[in-house]
Scaffold this motif. Structure first.
Motif, short mmCIF file in Angstrom:
data_model
loop_
_atom_site.label_atom_id
_atom_site.label_comp_id
_atom_site.label_asym_id
_atom_site.label_seq_id
_atom_site.Cartn_x
_atom_site.Cartn_y
_atom_site.Cartn_z
N UNK A 241 -2.85 20.66 -1.05
CA UNK A 241 -2.26 19.31 -1.04
C UNK A 241 -3.36 18.25 -1.06
N UNK A 242 -3.10 17.18 -1.77
CA UNK A 242 -4.04 16.06 -1.89
C UNK A 242 -3.35 14.83 -1.32
N UNK A 243 -4.01 14.09 -0.45
CA UNK A 243 -3.49 12.84 0.11
C UNK A 243 -4.38 11.70 -0.35
N UNK A 244 -3.78 10.67 -0.96
CA UNK A 244 -4.54 9.54 -1.48
C UNK A 244 -3.86 8.25 -1.05
N UNK A 245 -4.61 7.35 -0.39
CA UNK A 245 -4.08 6.03 -0.03
C UNK A 245 -4.49 5.06 -1.14
N UNK B 82 0.85 -1.18 0.00
CA UNK B 82 0.00 0.00 0.00
C UNK B 82 0.89 1.24 0.00
N UNK B 83 0.46 2.26 -0.72
CA UNK B 83 1.21 3.51 -0.77
C UNK B 83 0.27 4.67 -0.45
N UNK B 84 0.86 5.74 0.02
CA UNK B 84 0.13 6.98 0.23
C UNK B 84 0.79 8.04 -0.63
N UNK B 85 0.02 8.67 -1.49
CA UNK B 85 0.54 9.72 -2.37
C UNK B 85 0.14 11.08 -1.82
N UNK B 86 1.11 11.96 -1.73
CA UNK B 86 0.87 13.36 -1.35
C UNK B 86 1.16 14.18 -2.60
N UNK B 87 0.17 14.86 -3.12
CA UNK B 87 0.30 15.55 -4.40
C UNK B 87 -0.01 17.03 -4.21
N UNK B 88 0.84 17.87 -4.80
CA UNK B 88 0.58 19.31 -4.81
C UNK B 88 1.16 19.87 -6.11
N UNK B 89 0.41 20.71 -6.76
CA UNK B 89 0.88 21.38 -7.96
C UNK B 89 1.52 22.70 -7.57
N UNK B 90 2.76 22.93 -8.07
CA UNK B 90 3.51 24.15 -7.76
C UNK B 90 4.09 24.71 -9.06
N UNK B 91 4.74 25.88 -8.94
CA UNK B 91 5.48 26.38 -10.08
C UNK B 91 6.77 25.56 -10.22
N UNK B 92 7.53 25.78 -11.29
CA UNK B 92 8.71 24.95 -11.54
C UNK B 92 9.81 25.13 -10.49
N UNK B 93 9.75 26.22 -9.73
CA UNK B 93 10.74 26.45 -8.68
C UNK B 93 10.24 25.98 -7.31
#
Length: 66
Positions: A53-57, A34-45
């Motif tokens: 932030x999005x957390x998905x198991x 099982x994995x937990x993904x933490x996703x956030x969209x940012x600028x290239x820097x």
């Protein structure tokens, strides 16, 4: 919690449809179930956040439909 994998897309992310992006990765440790993904969209820097932030198991091989 045992393993941490960080990924970024230095050239940006292409969407597969308006407002939809697809992410995939590979894990070399076959004991991980099982994995937990933490996703956030940012600028290239990584200075400006473009999303909350999005957390998905997930279980390996699982696909979540929008």
């Amino acid at each position: 919690m045992g393993h941490i994998k960080i990924s970024s897309s230095p050239n940006g992310v292409n969407t597969i449809a308006p407002g939809i992006a697809q992410f995939a990765t590979s894990l070399s440790d076959s004991t991980i179930k099982q994995v937990t993904a933490y996703i956030m969209f940012t600028d290239s820097f990584r200075n400006t956040n473009f999303s909350n932030p999005i957390t998905v198991k997930l279980n390996l091989g699982q696909i979540i439909q929008p």
